[in-house]
Design a protein around this motif. Structure first.
Motif, PDB file in Angstrom:
ATOM      1  N   ILE A   1     -37.977  59.000  34.200  1.00 24.24           N
ATOM      2  CA  ILE A   1     -38.426  57.604  34.178  1.00 24.24           C
ATOM      3  C   ILE A   1     -39.889  57.471  33.758  1.00 24.24           C
ATOM      4  N   SER A   2     -40.791  58.165  34.470  1.00 26.60           N
ATOM      5  CA  SER A   2     -42.231  57.961  34.222  1.00 26.60           C
ATOM      6  C   SER A   2     -42.620  58.325  32.803  1.00 26.60           C
ATOM      7  N   ALA A   3     -42.265  59.531  32.343  1.00 26.58           N
ATOM      8  CA  ALA A   3     -42.665  59.973  31.007  1.00 26.58           C
ATOM      9  C   ALA A   3     -42.057  59.113  29.903  1.00 26.58           C
ATOM     10  N   PRO A   4     -40.744  58.822  29.921  1.00 21.08           N
ATOM     11  CA  PRO A   4     -40.193  57.962  28.873  1.00 21.08           C
ATOM     12  C   PRO A   4     -40.795  56.558  28.846  1.00 21.08           C
ATOM     13  N   LEU A   5     -41.068  55.964  30.008  1.00 17.46           N
ATOM     14  CA  LEU A   5     -41.672  54.635  30.020  1.00 17.46           C
ATOM     15  C   LEU A   5     -43.066  54.640  29.386  1.00 17.46           C
ATOM     16  N   GLU A   6     -43.794  55.714  29.594  1.00 23.68           N
ATOM     17  CA  GLU A   6     -45.120  55.818  29.001  1.00 23.68           C
ATOM     18  C   GLU A   6     -45.041  55.827  27.477  1.00 23.68           C
ATOM     19  N   ARG A   7     -44.079  56.510  26.945  1.00 25.94           N
ATOM     20  CA  ARG A   7     -43.930  56.561  25.493  1.00 25.94           C
ATOM     21  C   ARG A   7     -43.533  55.183  24.942  1.00 25.94           C
ATOM     22  N   VAL A   8     -42.647  54.475  25.655  1.00 26.50           N
ATOM     23  CA  VAL A   8     -42.266  53.132  25.212  1.00 26.50           C
ATOM     24  C   VAL A   8     -43.475  52.202  25.248  1.00 26.50           C
ATOM     25  N   ARG A   9     -44.310  52.309  26.292  1.00 30.01           N
ATOM     26  CA  ARG A   9     -45.497  51.456  26.404  1.00 30.01           C
ATOM     27  C   ARG A   9     -46.436  51.676  25.233  1.00 30.01           C
ATOM     28  N   GLU A  10     -46.631  52.938  24.848  1.00 26.40           N
ATOM     29  CA  GLU A  10     -47.528  53.239  23.736  1.00 26.40           C
ATOM     30  C   GLU A  10     -47.000  52.652  22.425  1.00 26.40           C
ATOM     31  N   GLY A  11     -45.687  52.754  22.187  1.00 24.41           N
ATOM     32  CA  GLY A  11     -45.111  52.221  20.959  1.00 24.41           C
ATOM     33  C   GLY A  11     -45.230  50.715  20.868  1.00 24.41           C
ATOM     34  N   VAL A  12     -44.948  50.008  21.966  1.00 22.10           N
ATOM     35  CA  VAL A  12     -45.052  48.548  21.971  1.00 22.10           C
ATOM     36  C   VAL A  12     -46.495  48.115  21.746  1.00 22.10           C
ATOM     37  N   HIS A  13     -47.415  48.834  22.355  1.00 23.18           N
ATOM     38  CA  HIS A  13     -48.821  48.484  22.191  1.00 23.18           C
ATOM     39  C   HIS A  13     -49.228  48.610  20.732  1.00 23.18           C
ATOM     40  N   ALA A  14     -48.762  49.685  20.055  1.00 28.63           N
ATOM     41  CA  ALA A  14     -49.113  49.864  18.638  1.00 28.63           C
ATOM     42  C   ALA A  14     -48.514  48.736  17.794  1.00 28.63           C
ATOM     43  N   PHE A  15     -47.294  48.290  18.111  1.00 26.69           N
ATOM     44  CA  PHE A  15     -46.652  47.219  17.333  1.00 26.69           C
ATOM     45  C   PHE A  15     -47.419  45.911  17.485  1.00 26.69           C
ATOM     46  N   THR A  16     -47.906  45.670  18.703  1.00 23.77           N
ATOM     47  CA  THR A  16     -48.646  44.423  18.921  1.00 23.77           C
ATOM     48  C   THR A  16     -50.010  44.440  18.224  1.00 23.77           C
ATOM     49  N   GLN A  17     -50.494  45.636  17.861  1.00 21.34           N
ATOM     50  CA  GLN A  17     -51.750  45.750  17.159  1.00 21.34           C
ATOM     51  C   GLN A  17     -51.572  45.622  15.643  1.00 21.34           C
ATOM     52  N   GLY A  18     -50.385  45.270  15.212  1.00 19.87           N
ATOM     53  CA  GLY A  18     -50.161  45.034  13.800  1.00 19.87           C
ATOM     54  C   GLY A  18     -49.524  46.164  13.037  1.00 19.87           C
ATOM     55  N   GLN A  19     -49.196  47.229  13.700  1.00 17.41           N
ATOM     56  CA  GLN A  19     -48.550  48.351  13.016  1.00 17.41           C
ATOM     57  C   GLN A  19     -47.039  48.048  12.944  1.00 17.41           C
ATOM     58  N   GLN A  20     -46.610  47.249  11.940  1.00 20.51           N
ATOM     59  CA  GLN A  20     -45.231  46.764  11.806  1.00 20.51           C
ATOM     60  C   GLN A  20     -44.232  47.885  11.531  1.00 20.51           C
ATOM     61  N   GLU A  21     -44.720  49.015  11.015  1.00 21.59           N
ATOM     62  CA  GLU A  21     -43.806  50.120  10.718  1.00 21.59           C
ATOM     63  C   GLU A  21     -43.653  51.058  11.903  1.00 21.59           C
ATOM     64  N   THR A  22     -44.204  50.686  13.047  1.00 18.98           N
ATOM     65  CA  THR A  22     -44.123  51.551  14.235  1.00 18.98           C
ATOM     66  C   THR A  22     -42.672  51.806  14.602  1.00 18.98           C
ATOM     67  N   ARG A  23     -42.402  53.081  15.014  1.00 18.89           N
ATOM     68  CA  ARG A  23     -41.057  53.455  15.447  1.00 18.89           C
ATOM     69  C   ARG A  23     -41.177  54.404  16.627  1.00 18.89           C
ATOM     70  N   ILE A  24     -40.436  54.152  17.654  1.00 14.53           N
ATOM     71  CA  ILE A  24     -40.447  55.015  18.845  1.00 14.53           C
ATOM     72  C   ILE A  24     -39.320  56.021  18.688  1.00 14.53           C
ATOM     73  N   ASP A  25     -39.697  57.291  18.579  1.00 18.94           N
ATOM     74  CA  ASP A  25     -38.689  58.345  18.414  1.00 18.94           C
ATOM     75  C   ASP A  25     -38.247  58.817  19.794  1.00 18.94           C
ATOM     76  N   MET A  26     -37.063  58.404  20.173  1.00 16.05           N
ATOM     77  CA  MET A  26     -36.534  58.787  21.493  1.00 16.05           C
ATOM     78  C   MET A  26     -35.006  58.745  21.421  1.00 16.05           C
ATOM     79  N   SER A  27     -34.363  59.722  22.055  1.00 15.36           N
ATOM     80  CA  SER A  27     -32.899  59.764  22.057  1.00 15.36           C
ATOM     81  C   SER A  27     -32.348  58.652  22.951  1.00 15.36           C
ATOM     82  N   PRO A  28     -31.438  57.860  22.423  1.00 17.41           N
ATOM     83  CA  PRO A  28     -30.892  56.741  23.228  1.00 17.41           C
ATOM     84  C   PRO A  28     -29.854  57.220  24.237  1.00 17.41           C
TER      85      PRO A  28
END
Length: 971
Positions: A362-389
């Motif tokens: 839980i803790s580690a995967p949520l941290e990675r999702v938080r970082e990806g969303v933050h980058a997208f909100t900063q204008g990086q439209q091509e941001t992609r979170i690489d994580m196994s669903p």
């Protein structure tokens, strides 16, 4: 109830920001602790509940066993009572005591001994059977004998003696009876009135003080004056406590208790009320499946289930199933402690494990999702979170990736969707018209232009009124708009007008479109042309109601119109006529010229009949060559007769069809409403009867219905029904008329003539029933019987030394199957007869039948040696041609010529011609109807060899014919 103060609890939590991992650890620890408490409490409740349910189910099953056992005991008691009541000795003794043991006529020496004998019988019965009480009452309701078992297995018996005050006591079953005075036990009714004196066997439960008694009562029935009479009653009983039911409860570790209605006081050991047991099921009908319900009493008293038992005299009892609840507490407590120990150990193991898994999953995967969303909100439209669903967090990352892509393609998708919708509207085959709320056309599709002929540029900006055909009144459109405004849609059939002025039908659907606030923004109308469907429906309706060949109404439409005409005639008090028309000689046209010419003729007939009636009248084709004319609103029979004569005249004129001049006629039957019938069926039936009367009257004429026709038809139907069973009832009989050799005067043969001896009508002549048998087909069965019966009689004469020939009449309806040559030869062989002894008489019409099968039959009959005779020769189509073609051996001169030959030169000349023709062909001649010696001499002078008639004998039975043969033999 005040809510839990979560805000106060938050004051004790750490104020600094906690990472997700710590929050999860706290949450998991608290959740596990709460879960432990809930599980412990739930398990404790479930264990208690399980023990109670098991005890309740056990109690329910035990009550079902008790119910079955009690039913068996009741049946045994009832069988015992009935068995005692049906014993002949018991019936005789009770009848004796009932009739004679009165206070004024009491004889102790007789009646005391009789009562003692009854007591001994009861004593012997009770010693080996179930009841603990057995009582005999006489027809006066008095106790005559009783047996009561004691708890020490002794048996008491008392008898009622009028000379004594009370009862007598008999000792145990193992000792000699010692008769002593004794009082009547309280559980036994003093007389039969206390039993209710039931006329039939009775089984019931009865309360005696605070005990339950099972008793069966059976009346003692005796035959007296050819009737059944109650002579007394037998009562057997068994106390509930001695029924053995307590043992069933003991085997299940339970106890049984009894409560009676009226005994619900504070002193009862269960503290129950009648309302608490109101829903208890009957003991006799305890359900199979246990229904889990709360006990109506304190469970500390260990009561688990109850069943109701209705008692005599309107009382009620309840059977209670109980168990010792304290014995279950120890097991429940042990289960509780074991459960709590297992949960505590589980908690110690699970808490550290959940902390480690929380960090990893839980803790580690949520941290990675938080970082990806933050980058997208900063204008990086091509941001992609690489994580196994693989779980929800991975799926969240994948959803984020999809959302990013979807936002980029949204505008493209919307544009493509609008283009596809436009293409679909353009390609659809049904017309679409879109208007604004005021009805101004905003858009139409190509199908609209194709169907209406108006182009889009001609209709945009206009209202749909230019399509109005003028067929609908204003109320039609008012109703349409009312429905559209109230329901949001309307559909129905509408007639529109094309651009070229053509009016055509459409099926139209109009829908109102509203925005999200419910405001009307436009109307969408969709319609398609239903012209072809209308044509198909009209064609189907035409085929269902009109004849395909002539175009005339068919039978169904005729019946409908006649029904309507009759209703109108009843209202207006007018007449209706039905003319039933059958074409004469039409079958000959079909057979000779073919069905194609026949169909053309039917069309021509229909056209001529149209000229004979008014437009308001109806001509219908009933089927085949039958037509019906319906004349409405006529003055009477004369008008119907005039129309019938016109039809007959027109149809009698020749028809010229394909170079063939065809002559036919018409036989018409006429019925009138209301004189000849008041409904369709009666008018049709009576018109049909009148038509057949026209046929019988020589064809090509019209006949009005008369009531006598119905009487004659019913008479004919009744006679036909009787004829069908005449053979089985042996009502048919053969009579025999002798055939004489004129030169010698000897009997050389006989003709078999059929007679019918009707049980009600008497003797019925063959001229009445033979035509009926031929028309109904019964002649086949009757003819076979006649041939068999005639051959039997001929064999009898042959055995008696009489060598005769026997003439038997044959109908064309019997040929060739019902009386085949093979069948004839089989019957002759069975009776030992030669084919030369049988003469089969046929009419000239049979020879004229143009059927190859019948011609083959004649040839086969001649080849087999059977003799054929032409009956009634000279009255029909007498011709040398068929005498030469068929193997004919005899001709019979009709009696009409023989009767007047002595006085009429023409008849004498005709007889001479027939005799000369027969001699030239080598045929023998039989003269029928010879009644005088002068006729016989004239025939003998002309060398006629055979004769029959009243001069030589009337047709008589076989017995009388035997006497005639015996008298004719030379001494």
């Amino acid at each position: 109830m005040r809510p839990f103060p979560f805000s106060a609890l938050a004051a004790y939590l750490p104020r600094q920001r906690l990472p997700v991992r710590r929050k999860l650890q706290l949450l998991l620890a608290g959740s596990l602790a709460i879960a432990l408490l809930l599980v412990a409490g739930m398990l404790t409740w479930l264990v208690d509940r399980d023990h109670e349910q098991r005890a309740s189910r056990e109690a329910h099953a035990m009550l079902r066993d008790v119910g079955r056992r009690l039913a068996e005991i009741e049946q045994q008691l009832l069988n015992s009572a009935i068995s005692l009541a049906r014993r002949e000795e018991t019936i005789a003794s009770i009848a004796l005591l009932t009739d004679y043991a009165t206070p004024d006529n009491y004889q102790p020496l007789i009646f005391d001994e009789e009562k003692k004998r009854l007591a001994r019988d009861l004593l012997h019965y009770a010693s080996s059977n179930l009841p603990t009480e057995a009582v005999i009452y006489d027809g006066n309701g008095l106790i005559q004998a009783l047996v009561q078992k004691s708890r020490q297995e002794g048996t008491l018996s008392a008898i009622n003696i009028f000379s004594e005050d009370h009862y007598r006591l008999v000792g145990s079953t193992h000792t000699t009876p010692d008769w002593q005075p004794v009082n009547l036990p309280a559980s036994i009714p003093a007389d039969a009135a206390g039993l209710g004196e039931p006329p039939k066997p009775l089984l019931q439960l009865r309360r005696v003080e605070r005990a339950l008694l099972i008793e069966a009562i059976a009346p003692v029935i005796r035959q007296r004056d050819d009737a059944e009479q109650v002579a007394g009653w037998i009562r057997v009983a068994l106390p509930y406590r001695e029924s053995g039911l307590e043992e069933l409860a003991h085997l299940r570790g339970m106890r049984l208790g009894l409560l009676f209605s009226g005994s619900f006081d504070t002193a009862n050991p269960y503290a129950l009320t009648a309302q608490a047991l109101a829903n208890a099921p009957p003991l006799a009908d305890m359900p199979i499946n246990h229904a889990q319900t709360d006990s109506p009493v304190n469970r500390a008293r260990a009561f688990f289930d109850a069943a109701a038992m209705p008692l005599a005299q309107g009382e009620q009892a309840w059977l209670l199933a109980m168990a010792d609840h304290e014995s279950l507490r120890v097991e429940q407590a042990l289960t509780h402690w074991v459960t709590l120990g297992v949960l505590a150990i589980t908690l110690l193991v699970v808490v550290p494990l959940t902390g480690w898994l929380g960090r990893r999953w839980i803790s580690a995967p949520l941290e990675r999702v938080r970082e990806g969303v933050h980058a997208f909100t900063q204008g990086q439209q091509e941001t992609r979170i690489d994580m196994s669903p693989g779980d929800e967090i991975g799926q969240l990352a994948e959803d984020f990736n999809i959302l990013a892509v979807a936002m980029r393609v949204r505008e493209i998708a919307i544009k493509e969707s609008e283009e596809r919708l436009h293409a679909m509207i353009e390609a659809i085959g049904e017309a679409i018209m879109v208007t604004d709320p005021q009805g101004i056309i905003k858009r139409v599709n190509p199908a609209f232009s194709l169907i209406t002929g108006f182009g889009a540029d001609e209709v945009l900006g206009r209202t749909p009124r230019f399509l109005n055909s003028g067929r609908h009144d204003p109320s039609y459109f008012e109703t349409m708009w009312q429905h559209l405004n109230s329901h949001g849609y309307w559909e129905g059939e509408t007639w529109n007008r094309r651009k070229n002025g053509e009016i055509f039908p459409v099926w139209q659907v109009i829908t109102s479109v509203k925005d999200s606030q419910g405001k009307l923004i436009e109307f969408i109308s969709l319609f398609h042309d239903i012209t072809q469907r209308k044509r198909s429906e009209a064609e189907i309706a035409y085929r269902a109601n009109y004849d395909a060949l002539t175009g005339l109404p068919n039978r169904a439409l005729l019946a409908e119109r006649l029904n309507q005409s009759l209703k109108q005639a009843r209202r207006e008090n007018t007449h209706v006529a039905v003319l039933f028309i059958d074409l004469d000689l039409f079958k000959r046209v079909n057979d000779t010229l073919g069905h194609a010419i026949g169909d053309t003729l039917l069309q021509a007939v229909a056209e001529r009949m149209r000229q004979c009636v008014r437009e308001t009248d109806t001509i219908a084709r009933q089927g085949g060559d039958e037509f019906v004319v319906l004349l409405v609103d006529i003055e009477g029979s004369s008008a119907a007769g005039i129309v019938a004569e016109k039809i007959i005249t027109l149809l009698a004129a020749p028809f010229d069809l394909s170079g063939n001049e065809i002559h036919i006629g018409a036989s018409i039957g006429i019925t009138l409403f209301p004189e000849d019938g008041i409904d369709v069926e009666t008018l049709f039936r009576n018109a049909d009867l009148a038509m057949y009367r026209a046929k019988d009257a020589g064809r090509n004429n019209a006949q009005f219905f008369e009531q006598a026709m119905t009487t004659a038809a019913l008479e004919r139907r009744t006679l036909e029904a009787d004829l069908r069973n005449a053979t089985a009832r042996r009502e048919l009989e053969l009579h025999y008329q002798p055939i004489i050799d004129l030169p010698s005067g000897q009997v050389t043969g006989a003709e078999a003539l059929l007679r019918w001896n009707h049980p009600q009508r008497g003797r019925i002549g063959p001229d009445q029933f033979i035509p009926l048998a031929e028309e109904s087909g019964l002649i086949r069965e009757i003819g076979a019987w006649v041939f068999e019966e005639a051959c039997t009689q001929l064999a009898t004469w042959q055995q008696a030394g009489h060598h005769l020939n026997l003439a038997i009449n044959v109908s064309v309806r019997q040929l060739p199957d019902a009386l085949s040559v093979t069948q004839i030869l089989t019957v002759l062989a069975r009776h030992g007869l030669s084919p030369h002894q049988i003469v089969l008489e046929i009419t000239e019409s049979v020879l004229l039948a143009d059927a190859p099968a019948i011609q083959t039959w004649f040839n086969d009959a001649g080849a087999a040696g059977l003799k054929l005779a032409i009956d009634d020769f000279g009255t029909g189509y007498s011709s040398l041609s068929y005498l030469k073609r068929f193997p004919v051996h005899h001709v019979k001169i009709d009696k009409a010529f023989v009767r007047d030959m002595a006085s009429d030169p023409a008849d004498r000349a005709l007889v001479d011609a027939i005799l000369a023709m027969a001699r030239s062909l080598g045929l023998s001649v039989v003269a029928e109807g010879v009644e005088t010696s002068e006729q016989a001499e004239l025939l003998r002078a002309r060398a006629c060899t055979l004769a029959q008639g009243f001069l030589y004998g009337h047709p008589v039975s076989a017995v009388e014919f035997d006497m005639h043969l015996a008298a004719a033999q030379p001494d």
